[in-house]
Design a protein around this motif. Structure first.
Motif, PDB file in Angstrom:
ATOM      1  N   GLU A 112       0.845  -1.195   0.000  1.00  0.00           N
ATOM      2  CA  GLU A 112       0.000   0.000   0.000  1.00  0.00           C
ATOM      3  C   GLU A 112       0.880   1.244   0.000  1.00  0.00           C
ATOM      4  O   GLU A 112       2.027   1.208   0.458  1.00  0.00           O
ATOM      5  CB  GLU A 112      -0.934  -0.018   1.210  1.00  0.00           C
ATOM      6  N   LEU A 113       0.333   2.336  -0.519  1.00  0.00           N
ATOM      7  CA  LEU A 113       1.079   3.589  -0.588  1.00  0.00           C
ATOM      8  C   LEU A 113       1.606   3.975   0.785  1.00  0.00           C
ATOM      9  O   LEU A 113       0.874   3.929   1.779  1.00  0.00           O
ATOM     10  CB  LEU A 113       0.186   4.712  -1.120  1.00  0.00           C
ATOM     11  N   GLY A 114       2.880   4.327   0.841  1.00  0.00           N
ATOM     12  CA  GLY A 114       3.498   4.790   2.074  1.00  0.00           C
ATOM     13  C   GLY A 114       3.962   3.698   3.021  1.00  0.00           C
ATOM     14  O   GLY A 114       4.539   4.001   4.067  1.00  0.00           O
ATOM     15  N   GLU A 115       3.724   2.427   2.690  1.00  0.00           N
ATOM     16  CA  GLU A 115       4.153   1.329   3.554  1.00  0.00           C
ATOM     17  C   GLU A 115       5.561   0.864   3.189  1.00  0.00           C
ATOM     18  O   GLU A 115       5.937   0.868   2.017  1.00  0.00           O
ATOM     19  CB  GLU A 115       3.235   0.105   3.377  1.00  0.00           C
ATOM     20  N   GLU A 128       8.434  -4.289   5.035  1.00  0.00           N
ATOM     21  CA  GLU A 128       8.287  -4.969   6.320  1.00  0.00           C
ATOM     22  C   GLU A 128       6.916  -4.716   6.944  1.00  0.00           C
ATOM     23  O   GLU A 128       6.294  -5.644   7.486  1.00  0.00           O
ATOM     24  CB  GLU A 128       9.402  -4.526   7.282  1.00  0.00           C
ATOM     25  N   GLN A 129       6.431  -3.486   6.881  1.00  0.00           N
ATOM     26  CA  GLN A 129       5.101  -3.177   7.412  1.00  0.00           C
ATOM     27  C   GLN A 129       4.021  -3.964   6.683  1.00  0.00           C
ATOM     28  O   GLN A 129       3.092  -4.483   7.295  1.00  0.00           O
ATOM     29  CB  GLN A 129       4.815  -1.673   7.286  1.00  0.00           C
ATOM     30  N   THR A 130       4.149  -4.045   5.357  1.00  0.00           N
ATOM     31  CA  THR A 130       3.173  -4.801   4.572  1.00  0.00           C
ATOM     32  C   THR A 130       3.204  -6.272   4.972  1.00  0.00           C
ATOM     33  O   THR A 130       2.155  -6.900   5.145  1.00  0.00           O
ATOM     34  CB  THR A 130       3.438  -4.656   3.063  1.00  0.00           C
ATOM     35  N   ALA A 131       4.402  -6.842   5.109  1.00  0.00           N
ATOM     36  CA  ALA A 131       4.528  -8.252   5.484  1.00  0.00           C
ATOM     37  C   ALA A 131       3.857  -8.514   6.826  1.00  0.00           C
ATOM     38  O   ALA A 131       3.068  -9.460   6.966  1.00  0.00           O
ATOM     39  CB  ALA A 131       5.997  -8.654   5.534  1.00  0.00           C
ATOM     40  N   ILE A 132       4.140  -7.707   7.816  1.00  0.00           N
ATOM     41  CA  ILE A 132       3.561  -7.884   9.154  1.00  0.00           C
ATOM     42  C   ILE A 132       2.049  -7.757   9.098  1.00  0.00           C
ATOM     43  O   ILE A 132       1.319  -8.572   9.680  1.00  0.00           O
ATOM     44  CB  ILE A 132       4.183  -6.872  10.141  1.00  0.00           C
ATOM     45  N   ARG A 133       1.555  -6.741   8.376  1.00  0.00           N
ATOM     46  CA  ARG A 133       0.110  -6.509   8.270  1.00  0.00           C
ATOM     47  C   ARG A 133      -0.583  -7.665   7.566  1.00  0.00           C
ATOM     48  O   ARG A 133      -1.599  -8.186   8.051  1.00  0.00           O
ATOM     49  CB  ARG A 133      -0.166  -5.192   7.515  1.00  0.00           C
ATOM     50  N   GLU A 134      -0.058  -8.066   6.411  1.00  0.00           N
ATOM     51  CA  GLU A 134      -0.707  -9.127   5.632  1.00  0.00           C
ATOM     52  C   GLU A 134      -0.735 -10.456   6.389  1.00  0.00           C
ATOM     53  O   GLU A 134      -1.738 -11.159   6.371  1.00  0.00           O
ATOM     54  CB  GLU A 134      -0.019  -9.299   4.272  1.00  0.00           C
ATOM     55  N   VAL A 135       0.366 -10.812   7.053  1.00  0.00           N
ATOM     56  CA  VAL A 135       0.402 -12.060   7.815  1.00  0.00           C
ATOM     57  C   VAL A 135      -0.639 -12.022   8.926  1.00  0.00           C
ATOM     58  O   VAL A 135      -1.375 -12.993   9.132  1.00  0.00           O
ATOM     59  CB  VAL A 135       1.822 -12.334   8.365  1.00  0.00           C
ATOM     60  N   LYS A 136      -0.736 -10.911   9.634  1.00  0.00           N
ATOM     61  CA  LYS A 136      -1.722 -10.786  10.718  1.00  0.00           C
ATOM     62  C   LYS A 136      -3.146 -10.858  10.164  1.00  0.00           C
ATOM     63  O   LYS A 136      -3.999 -11.564  10.710  1.00  0.00           O
ATOM     64  CB  LYS A 136      -1.501  -9.475  11.475  1.00  0.00           C
ATOM     65  N   GLU A 137      -3.412 -10.139   9.066  1.00  0.00           N
ATOM     66  CA  GLU A 137      -4.748 -10.129   8.469  1.00  0.00           C
ATOM     67  C   GLU A 137      -5.173 -11.505   7.970  1.00  0.00           C
ATOM     68  O   GLU A 137      -6.333 -11.876   8.089  1.00  0.00           O
ATOM     69  CB  GLU A 137      -4.805  -9.148   7.287  1.00  0.00           C
ATOM     70  N   GLU A 138      -4.237 -12.249   7.397  1.00  0.00           N
ATOM     71  CA  GLU A 138      -4.583 -13.527   6.777  1.00  0.00           C
ATOM     72  C   GLU A 138      -4.537 -14.708   7.738  1.00  0.00           C
ATOM     73  O   GLU A 138      -5.348 -15.622   7.634  1.00  0.00           O
ATOM     74  CB  GLU A 138      -3.640 -13.810   5.593  1.00  0.00           C
ATOM     75  N   THR A 139      -3.566 -14.707   8.662  1.00  0.00           N
ATOM     76  CA  THR A 139      -3.329 -15.895   9.486  1.00  0.00           C
ATOM     77  C   THR A 139      -3.527 -15.695  10.979  1.00  0.00           C
ATOM     78  O   THR A 139      -3.512 -16.668  11.731  1.00  0.00           O
ATOM     79  CB  THR A 139      -1.885 -16.406   9.291  1.00  0.00           C
ATOM     80  N   GLY A 140      -3.623 -14.445  11.413  1.00  0.00           N
ATOM     81  CA  GLY A 140      -3.710 -14.150  12.839  1.00  0.00           C
ATOM     82  C   GLY A 140      -2.370 -14.250  13.550  1.00  0.00           C
ATOM     83  O   GLY A 140      -2.276 -13.965  14.737  1.00  0.00           O
ATOM     84  N   LEU A 141      -1.316 -14.643  12.830  1.00  0.00           N
ATOM     85  CA  LEU A 141       0.009 -14.779  13.436  1.00  0.00           C
ATOM     86  C   LEU A 141       0.724 -13.435  13.477  1.00  0.00           C
ATOM     87  O   LEU A 141       0.549 -12.596  12.594  1.00  0.00           O
ATOM     88  CB  LEU A 141       0.865 -15.775  12.642  1.00  0.00           C
TER      89      LEU A 141
END
Length: 143
Positions: free
Chosen positions: A40-43, A46-59
């Protein structure tokens, strides 16, 4: 689509060497894939990786490291969507993932990266090949 977009893929690995993959529904179905999504714009990556993993897997992952890039031309040929993906890797204790987006994924499983379930998503397959070989990029002729 007039130009490639940026995707983020995350290889989450446990101490026993297994990595996390899920079977996609909707976008990129019926392929298996590592967690990931769109930058996403401005990310940062590493921020994207952390966000996507949390959103998809809860981890929760910490300190993901960029290890590779992929040029996802098979997806472009099959779906008309051209993505260049940045691949990150992060260790994890191996907690049981939660399927936080059941409309997008059938579920998550820990697998041996040398025996990937099939069919496997282009970007994910390339990412894991880079991870296993220690290369940051594999040309079409190297795969």
């Amino acid at each position: 689509m007039t130009h490639p977009k940026v995707g983020i893929g995350v290889i989450i690995h446990r101490d026993d060497g297994k990595i996390l993959v899920g079977k996609r529904k909707g976008s990129h179905a019926p392929y298996y894939s590592i967690p990931g999504g769109h930058l996403e714009l401005g990310e940062t990556f590493e921020q994207t990786a952390i966000r996507e993993v949390k959103e998809e897997t809860g981890l929760t992952i910490s300190n993901p490291q960029v290890i590779a890039i992929t040029n996802n031309l098979r997806t472009y040929r099959e779906e008309g969507q051209h993505f260049v993906s940045v691949v990150l890797v992060a260790p994890h204790g191996g907690d049981t993932p939660v399927n936080c987006e059941p409309d997008k994924c059938e579920g998550w499983q820990w697998v041996d990266p040398t025996r990937l379930p099939q069919p496997h998503f282009d970007a994910s397959e390339q990412s894991i090949a880079c991870y296993l070989s220690g290369n940051h990029y594999l040309s079409q002729s190297e795969r």
